[in-house]
Design a protein around this motif. Structure first.
Motif, mmCIF file in Angstrom:
data_model
loop_
_atom_site.group_PDB
_atom_site.id
_atom_site.type_symbol
_atom_site.label_atom_id
_atom_site.label_comp_id
_atom_site.label_asym_id
_atom_site.label_seq_id
_atom_site.Cartn_x
_atom_site.Cartn_y
_atom_site.Cartn_z
ATOM 1 N N UNK A 141 0.845 -1.200 0.000
ATOM 2 C CA UNK A 141 0.000 0.000 0.000
ATOM 3 C C UNK A 141 0.875 1.242 0.000
ATOM 4 N N UNK A 142 0.475 2.234 -0.791
ATOM 5 C CA UNK A 142 1.136 3.531 -0.787
ATOM 6 C C UNK A 142 0.104 4.578 -0.405
ATOM 7 N N UNK A 143 0.525 5.596 0.337
ATOM 8 C CA UNK A 143 -0.402 6.630 0.808
ATOM 9 C C UNK A 143 0.217 8.008 0.627
ATOM 10 N N UNK A 144 -0.643 9.035 0.517
ATOM 11 C CA UNK A 144 -0.142 10.396 0.398
ATOM 12 C C UNK A 144 -1.245 11.420 0.199
ATOM 13 N N UNK A 145 -0.843 12.686 0.175
ATOM 14 C CA UNK A 145 -1.775 13.811 0.028
ATOM 15 C C UNK A 145 -1.679 14.443 -1.354
ATOM 16 N N UNK A 146 -1.090 13.766 -2.313
ATOM 17 C CA UNK A 146 -0.920 14.341 -3.644
ATOM 18 C C UNK A 146 -2.237 14.486 -4.386
ATOM 19 N N UNK A 147 -2.162 15.002 -5.610
ATOM 20 C CA UNK A 147 -3.340 15.167 -6.448
ATOM 21 C C UNK A 147 -3.967 13.801 -6.748
ATOM 22 N N UNK A 148 -5.285 13.774 -6.916
ATOM 23 C CA UNK A 148 -5.960 12.533 -7.287
ATOM 24 C C UNK A 148 -6.294 12.496 -8.776
ATOM 25 N N UNK A 149 -6.068 13.608 -9.455
ATOM 26 C CA UNK A 149 -6.103 13.676 -10.918
ATOM 27 C C UNK A 149 -5.434 14.994 -11.278
ATOM 28 N N UNK A 150 -5.269 15.253 -12.574
ATOM 29 C CA UNK A 150 -4.624 16.499 -12.977
ATOM 30 C C UNK A 150 -5.491 17.715 -12.713
ATOM 31 N N UNK A 151 -6.763 17.508 -12.353
ATOM 32 C CA UNK A 151 -7.658 18.632 -12.110
ATOM 33 C C UNK A 151 -8.286 18.617 -10.721
ATOM 34 N N UNK A 152 -7.859 17.690 -9.862
ATOM 35 C CA UNK A 152 -8.489 17.604 -8.546
ATOM 36 C C UNK A 152 -7.467 17.261 -7.480
ATOM 37 N N UNK A 153 -7.484 18.047 -6.420
ATOM 38 C CA UNK A 153 -6.579 17.806 -5.307
ATOM 39 C C UNK A 153 -7.370 17.277 -4.123
ATOM 40 N N UNK A 154 -6.657 16.881 -3.093
ATOM 41 C CA UNK A 154 -7.298 16.369 -1.895
ATOM 42 C C UNK A 154 -6.630 16.943 -0.666
ATOM 43 N N UNK A 155 -7.400 17.141 0.377
ATOM 44 C CA UNK A 155 -6.847 17.607 1.649
ATOM 45 C C UNK A 155 -6.631 16.453 2.614
ATOM 46 N N UNK A 156 -7.206 15.292 2.300
ATOM 47 C CA UNK A 156 -7.146 14.158 3.218
ATOM 48 C C UNK A 156 -6.228 13.067 2.687
ATOM 49 N N UNK A 157 -5.665 12.309 3.585
ATOM 50 C CA UNK A 157 -4.742 11.247 3.205
ATOM 51 C C UNK A 157 -5.449 10.185 2.365
ATOM 52 N N UNK A 158 -4.851 9.862 1.215
ATOM 53 C CA UNK A 158 -5.372 8.846 0.319
ATOM 54 C C UNK A 158 -4.453 7.631 0.341
#
Length: 253
Positions: A141-158
């Protein structure tokens, strides 16, 4: 969105992209207490990397090196005030001669200016005990707060589950891939990968940090390349032993 993409691009060597969680889901809050949110301050703004707590250090990617760095531990939503969070400045960064042109030795230890207060929200992750290699097909498993697509970011850990691939998959895609010190991760048949905005995050396999998000292709399609932590165990042990005494007369970061 565009300024963020531009800033990330400026911080990376040609042909490389920092990590993003693609095809994953939000992690259960504080289920990964080893995760570190690494804020990097540059003359043109701020960008981020991932990282993870190992003993009294935060391990991340060497490509994330900048002189003004702050680590946030105990976070889930990095845009909100959380009592669980600990903001700690970085005293010094140590890496084994990172090769920017070939993306080799992409590993770095951050010595924190103050000790992290360990609790159920902040706790280190284990490292491999030996230099044995993971078998292809292993689930991690890999986790992080990076973008979830080129047009959408996230504030929560994915987080997202990925499988270890044979070295040949990355040898065909990346000119300088080195299976001795790198890992090929992510099934090319699935849209699940690490891509933009989260380099330095951990690849955890069986509760052990086996890899570090390093780089991938420009389209974000798997597999991606991770630094093989087990290959650097002697360097990690030497570095931690050298800097374990707080207040040494060393030049601060």
């Amino acid at each position: 969105m565009q300024p963020l993409l531009l800033l990330v691009a400026l911080l990376l060597p040609p042909g490389a992209r920092a990590g993003e969680i693609i095809g994953g889901q939000e992690a259960r809050p504080h289920s990964r207490p080893y995760m570190a949110y690494v804020q990097i301050h540059t003359p043109v703004g701020m960008t981020i990397c991932g990282g993870f707590l190992v003993r009294d250090f935060v391990m991340t990617a060497a490509r994330c090196f900048r002189r003004q760095t702050v680590v946030i531990l105990g976070a889930h939503n990095i845009r909100r005030f959380e009592r669980t969070q600990q903001h700690i400045s970085v005293l010094r960064a140590i890496h084994p001669r990172f090769d920017q042109q070939k993306n080799l030795n992409d590993i770095m230890l951050l010595q924190l200016a103050n000790r992290a207060r360990q609790n159920r929200f902040v706790r280190p992750v284990a490292l491999p005990r030996t230099q044995a290699r993971l078998s292809p097909g292993a689930w991690c498993t890999v986790a992080g707060w990076g973008l979830v697509s080129l047009s959408r970011r996230t504030d929560t850990l994915q987080e997202v589950q990925l499988t270890v691939q044979r070295d040949g998959e990355c040898h065909r895609r990346f000119r300088f891939y080195n299976g001795r010190i790198e890992m090929c991760v992510g099934d090319p048949r699935e849209r699940k990968s690490a891509f933009l905005g989260d380099s330095g995050g951990p690849l955890v396999c069986g509760r052990v940090a086996q890899g570090i998000v390093s780089y991938g292709n420009r389209q974000g399609t798997p597999p991606a390349v991770f630094t093989r932590v087990s290959s650097f165990l002697p360097w990690i042990r030497r570095t931690m032993s050298r800097f374990q005494q707080w207040g040494q007369a060393e030049i601060p970061l």
